[in-house]
Design an enzyme around this catalytic site. Structure first.
Site, PDB file in Angstrom:
ATOM      1  CB  SER A 224      -0.984   0.033   1.009  1.00  0.00           C
ATOM      2  OG  SER A 224      -0.273  -0.038   2.348  1.00  0.00           O
TER       3      SER A 224
ATOM      4  CG  HIS B  49      -3.427  -0.840  -2.658  1.00  0.00           C
ATOM      5  ND1 HIS B  49      -4.189   0.590  -2.451  1.00  0.00           N
ATOM      6  CD2 HIS B  49      -3.412  -0.984  -1.243  1.00  0.00           C
ATOM      7  CE1 HIS B  49      -4.130   0.955  -1.312  1.00  0.00           C
ATOM      8  NE2 HIS B  49      -3.778   0.090  -0.516  1.00  0.00           N
TER       9      HIS B  49
ATOM     10  CE  LYS C   1      -7.518   1.086   0.491  1.00  0.00           C
ATOM     11  NZ  LYS C   1      -7.207   0.189   1.449  1.00  0.00           N
TER      12      LYS C   1
END
Ligand code: PLP
Length: 384
Positions: free
Chosen positions: A175, A203, A235
């Site tokens: 991250s 991610h 995200k």
């Protein structure tokens, strides 16, 4: 309270004080922050979906159909047809038997690790794993050992001292560094030592792999090699929440044993409805990933020319190393003076001496906005 004040003063003096900003409108490159419009390069809204009108429409339709709150935990009366459909679609999307929704990624990690490992077991983690994976291992009371970052050989040596059941946990995309874990190697040694492998793809999902299926798919791996896949919905998918996907036995075990699944209110069903639409967009609109790849390639090429300290990342997370916390903070302030928002990431989020600007790209950034960022970076104090 005096002790607290003294500690806060110390943090401030060391450049480690954390402060929130108040955002006045939707997520996007143009962000209204404390009443002023800034060009943002720091959200995790990689595909630009957080403010997509189709998601907003699905959310409001969901609210009309289900109301706002889910009313209870999934095991009581909070598990709606919206949640159920999303779980089935996430399982199909990730090529796994089943998926299980959690209210946040943090809770998913706590639930999975503490649900599967306990006293007498061993959890092996990459040194740069996300805080939630570290906290999960601590909560589980299993023995936690950390191996050198992205180092399969270092992991392998740890197996000598394993007791009980063993679980290996890694970020898919790290991250704060943006690099991708050596998933094939991790899978090979984990399988060889009869350990579970958990990949946290917060991610990677939506960004990497075919149709945005994530880092595990991109590495050519499936449920057999990576039995536990966790990813977040807040995200690239632009909504909120998280899920774990894997075998029937894994999911049933989590339903029985994951305390952060059992003892918490289900996410609002309307959020699940919005996420179902997001998932379709992720799969169908490959141009968003192409756009991201173009921005990242151009940024890396031009930022390297400016002499900036880039890291070895091919993902939309593009850190620029500053070193000391004060310097990272000064850089962030200098960008803000130029109307650009990039937060400084400081210890303990990253190791001491590696404070950085964490620049992130979104498919909704334009080339002209990237030009503005590069121009402001070229004027940072101490960069020539
Ligand atoms: C953001 C993040 C989480 C936590 O997810 P939330 O849904 O924000 O709680 C977990 N793991 C990683 C690697 C993350 O980046």
């Amino acid at each position: 309270m005096d002790d607290l004040q003294a500690e806060l003063a110390r943090r401030r003096a060391e450049g480690l004080y954390r402060q929130r900003r108040v955002v006045g409108g939707p997520q996007g490159p143009a962000l209204v922050v404390d009443g002023r419009e800034l060009l943002s390069f720091c959200s995790n809204d990689y595909l630009g979906l957080a403010a997509d009108p189709r998601l907003a429409e699905a959310l409001t339709d969901g609210v009309r159909r289900y109301g706002v709150g889910s009313g209870a935990a999934h095991l009581v009366s909070g598990h709606s047809t919206a949640h159920h459909a999303l779980e089935e679609e996430l399982a199909a999307f990730t090529g796994r038997d089943r998926a299980l929704l959690f209210s946040t990624g943090y809770m998913a990690n706590l639930g999975v690790i503490a649900g599967l490992a306990g006293r007498g077991d061993t959890v092996l983690e990459d040194r740069l794993d996300h805080a939630s994976l570290i906290d999960a291992a601590r909560l589980s009371q299993a023995r936690l050992r950390r191996y050198a970052h992205a180092d399969v050989a270092a992991l392998e040596t740890q197996f000598d001292r394993v007791s009980g059941n063993c679980l290996v946990a890694t970020d898919g995309v790290f991250s704060m560094d943006g690099d991708i874990a050596p998933l094939s190697g991790l899978a090979t040694v984990s399988t060889a030592h009869d350990a579970w492998l958990l990949v946290d793809d917060a991610h990677g999902l939506g960004v990497l792999g075919e149709g945005g299926r994530g880092s595990v798919q991109a590495a050519g791996l499936g449920q057999a090699e990576v039995p536990i896949l966790m990813a977040t919905l807040g995200k690239a998918l632009g909504t909120a929440g998280a899920f774990v996907a894997g075998s029937e036995a894994l999911i049933e075990t989590l339903i029985q044993q994951a305390r952060t699944y059992i003892y918490t209110t289900a996410m609002p069903p309307a959020v699940a409805e919005a996420t179902r639409v997001a998932l379709k967009i992720v799969e169908e609109e490959g141009w968003r990933r192409e756009c991201l790849a173009g921005l990242v390639a151009r940024f890396r090429h031009e930022a390297a020319g400016l002499g900036l300290g880039l890291m070895d990342s091919s993902t939309p997370i593009q850190p620029v190393l500053a070193g000391g916390a004060e310097r990272a903070l000064a850089w962030s302030r200098s960008l803000e003076d130029a109307g650009i928002l990039v937060t400084a990431i400081r210890p303990p989020t990253v190791p001491a001496g590696t404070a950085r600007l964490r620049i992130t790209f979104s498919a909704s950034h334009t080339d002209a906005q990237l030009d503005r960022l590069l121009d402001a970076l070229s004027r940072l104090p101490g960069v020539d």
